[in-house]
Design a protein around this motif. Sequence first.
Motif, PDB file in Angstrom:
ATOM      1  N   THR A   1      -0.980   4.749  -7.166  1.00 45.09           N
ATOM      2  CA  THR A   1      -0.990   3.553  -8.019  1.00 45.09           C
ATOM      3  C   THR A   1       0.426   3.008  -8.162  1.00 45.09           C
ATOM      4  OG1 THR A   1      -2.895   4.396  -9.230  1.00 45.09           O
ATOM      5  CG2 THR A   1      -1.616   2.658 -10.289  1.00 45.09           C
ATOM      6  N   ALA A   2       1.387   3.887  -8.378  1.00 45.25           N
ATOM      7  CA  ALA A   2       2.785   3.456  -8.503  1.00 45.25           C
ATOM      8  C   ALA A   2       3.266   2.822  -7.205  1.00 45.25           C
ATOM      9  CB  ALA A   2       3.665   4.645  -8.877  1.00 45.25           C
ATOM     10  N   PHE A   3       2.888   3.407  -6.067  1.00 39.97           N
ATOM     11  CA  PHE A   3       3.273   2.836  -4.778  1.00 39.97           C
ATOM     12  C   PHE A   3       2.626   1.464  -4.592  1.00 39.97           C
ATOM     13  CE2 PHE A   3       2.607   2.285  -0.157  1.00 39.97           C
ATOM     14  CZ  PHE A   3       3.940   2.242   0.235  1.00 39.97           C
TER      15      PHE A   3
ATOM     16  N   ILE B   1       9.954  -9.499  -0.255  1.00 44.01           N
ATOM     17  CA  ILE B   1      11.150  -9.076   0.485  1.00 44.01           C
ATOM     18  C   ILE B   1      10.903  -7.908   1.436  1.00 44.01           C
ATOM     19  CG2 ILE B   1      12.770  -9.925  -1.263  1.00 44.01           C
ATOM     20  CD1 ILE B   1      13.126  -6.894  -2.067  1.00 44.01           C
ATOM     21  N   ALA B   2       9.721  -7.290   1.351  1.00 43.21           N
ATOM     22  CA  ALA B   2       9.475  -6.107   2.183  1.00 43.21           C
ATOM     23  C   ALA B   2       8.012  -6.010   2.598  1.00 43.21           C
ATOM     24  CB  ALA B   2       9.868  -4.840   1.419  1.00 43.21           C
ATOM     25  N   ASP B   3       7.792  -5.679   3.839  1.00 45.04           N
ATOM     26  CA  ASP B   3       6.459  -5.335   4.317  1.00 45.04           C
ATOM     27  C   ASP B   3       6.271  -3.844   4.067  1.00 45.04           C
ATOM     28  OD1 ASP B   3       5.951  -7.921   5.335  1.00 45.04           O
ATOM     29  OD2 ASP B   3       7.064  -7.430   7.160  1.00 45.04           O
ATOM     30  N   SER B   4       5.053  -3.445   3.768  1.00 46.75           N
ATOM     31  CA  SER B   4       4.792  -2.040   3.459  1.00 46.75           C
ATOM     32  C   SER B   4       3.834  -1.435   4.463  1.00 46.75           C
ATOM     33  CB  SER B   4       4.195  -1.914   2.056  1.00 46.75           C
ATOM     34  OG  SER B   4       5.109  -2.387   1.102  1.00 46.75           O
TER      35      SER B   4
ATOM     36  N   ARG C   1      -9.380  12.058  10.643  1.00 46.40           N
ATOM     37  CA  ARG C   1      -8.163  11.541  10.014  1.00 46.40           C
ATOM     38  C   ARG C   1      -8.273  10.044   9.761  1.00 46.40           C
ATOM     39  NH1 ARG C   1      -2.524  13.930  11.753  1.00 46.40           N
ATOM     40  NH2 ARG C   1      -3.558  15.665  10.727  1.00 46.40           N
ATOM     41  N   LEU C   2      -8.824   9.316  10.716  1.00 38.05           N
ATOM     42  CA  LEU C   2      -8.994   7.864  10.554  1.00 38.05           C
ATOM     43  C   LEU C   2      -9.957   7.555   9.414  1.00 38.05           C
ATOM     44  CD1 LEU C   2      -9.154   6.798  14.311  1.00 38.05           C
ATOM     45  CD2 LEU C   2      -7.279   6.362  12.695  1.00 38.05           C
ATOM     46  N   ASN C   3     -11.032   8.320   9.297  1.00 37.86           N
ATOM     47  CA  ASN C   3     -11.987   8.111   8.206  1.00 37.86           C
ATOM     48  C   ASN C   3     -11.329   8.360   6.850  1.00 37.86           C
ATOM     49  OD1 ASN C   3     -14.117   7.376   9.877  1.00 37.86           O
ATOM     50  ND2 ASN C   3     -14.845   9.475  10.090  1.00 37.86           N
ATOM     51  N   ALA C   4     -10.527   9.396   6.767  1.00 35.26           N
ATOM     52  CA  ALA C   4      -9.820   9.686   5.514  1.00 35.26           C
ATOM     53  C   ALA C   4      -8.806   8.588   5.206  1.00 35.26           C
ATOM     54  CB  ALA C   4      -9.133  11.044   5.601  1.00 35.26           C
ATOM     55  N   ALA C   5      -8.129   8.096   6.225  1.00 33.62           N
ATOM     56  CA  ALA C   5      -7.131   7.030   6.025  1.00 33.62           C
ATOM     57  C   ALA C   5      -7.786   5.756   5.506  1.00 33.62           C
ATOM     58  CB  ALA C   5      -6.389   6.761   7.331  1.00 33.62           C
ATOM     59  N   GLN C   6      -9.027   5.515   5.891  1.00 33.69           N
ATOM     60  CA  GLN C   6      -9.738   4.320   5.428  1.00 33.69           C
ATOM     61  C   GLN C   6      -9.860   4.277   3.900  1.00 33.69           C
ATOM     62  OE1 GLN C   6     -10.715   1.557   6.917  1.00 33.69           O
ATOM     63  NE2 GLN C   6      -9.848   2.284   8.828  1.00 33.69           N
ATOM     64  N   LEU C   7      -9.917   5.426   3.259  1.00 31.42           N
ATOM     65  CA  LEU C   7      -9.991   5.483   1.798  1.00 31.42           C
ATOM     66  C   LEU C   7      -8.767   4.819   1.165  1.00 31.42           C
ATOM     67  CD1 LEU C   7     -11.223   9.171   1.406  1.00 31.42           C
ATOM     68  CD2 LEU C   7     -12.592   7.093   1.110  1.00 31.42           C
ATOM     69  N   LEU C   8      -7.630   4.915   1.840  1.00 29.65           N
ATOM     70  CA  LEU C   8      -6.397   4.345   1.292  1.00 29.65           C
ATOM     71  C   LEU C   8      -6.367   2.829   1.388  1.00 29.65           C
ATOM     72  CD1 LEU C   8      -3.879   6.980   2.626  1.00 29.65           C
ATOM     73  CD2 LEU C   8      -4.813   6.770   0.333  1.00 29.65           C
TER      74      LEU C   8
ATOM     75  N   GLY D   1      -3.038  -4.789   0.410  1.00 28.80           N
ATOM     76  CA  GLY D   1      -1.802  -5.478   0.767  1.00 28.80           C
ATOM     77  C   GLY D   1      -0.840  -4.624   1.561  1.00 28.80           C
ATOM     78  N   CYS D   2      -1.244  -3.396   1.841  1.00 29.05           N
ATOM     79  CA  CYS D   2      -0.389  -2.468   2.588  1.00 29.05           C
ATOM     80  C   CYS D   2      -1.141  -2.033   3.837  1.00 29.05           C
ATOM     81  CB  CYS D   2      -0.060  -1.258   1.719  1.00 29.05           C
ATOM     82  SG  CYS D   2       1.008  -0.047   2.520  1.00 29.05           S
ATOM     83  N   LEU D   3      -0.493  -2.154   4.972  1.00 26.78           N
ATOM     84  CA  LEU D   3      -1.078  -1.681   6.209  1.00 26.78           C
ATOM     85  C   LEU D   3      -1.155  -0.156   6.162  1.00 26.78           C
ATOM     86  CD1 LEU D   3      -2.067  -2.286   9.101  1.00 26.78           C
ATOM     87  CD2 LEU D   3       0.307  -2.153   9.834  1.00 26.78           C
ATOM     88  N   VAL D   4      -2.322   0.392   6.498  1.00 27.08           N
ATOM     89  CA  VAL D   4      -2.518   1.841   6.517  1.00 27.08           C
ATOM     90  C   VAL D   4      -2.777   2.258   7.959  1.00 27.08           C
ATOM     91  CG1 VAL D   4      -3.934   3.775   5.717  1.00 27.08           C
ATOM     92  CG2 VAL D   4      -3.471   1.848   4.183  1.00 27.08           C
TER      93      VAL D   4
END
Length: 133
Positions: A5-7, A17-20, A52-59, A65-68
């Motif tokens: 949440t903080a991230f 000013i920054a892409d994440s 790993r890709l399935n788990a990453a999808q949760l993020l 707004g952040c590329l995962v």
Amino acid sequence: MTRLTAFQRVVSQYADIADSLLVYIEEAHPSDGWASSDAPYQIPKHQCLEDRLNAAQLLNVEVPGCLVVADTMENSSNAAYGAYFERLYILKDEKVVYQGGRGPEGYSISELRSWLDQYRNSLENSITVVIHV
């Protein structure tokens, strides 16, 4: 507030000013291994890239707004950046300009914010002149 949440707040606050980019690496506390009782998801150890890709999808839902992206099964990003298990970096012009401490102990969103605030101030105090000749 969770670290994610903080991230996510940093991603939103500094989008001008920054892409994440969030790189999902091997699961720190797999449900079938060293499980954490306060983990928001029960994710078993990845057996293949599809896991790993399935788990990453949760993020993708957690950090809009952040590329995962997901690390390889050889954990090449994790090894290259010494992330084990989480770490914050800022890259500018293809160079590391900020390297946070290793998480969980060295993970510092406030330190990251401080660097980004200083960078934003330097942009605001710089003068850009465009000349057409």
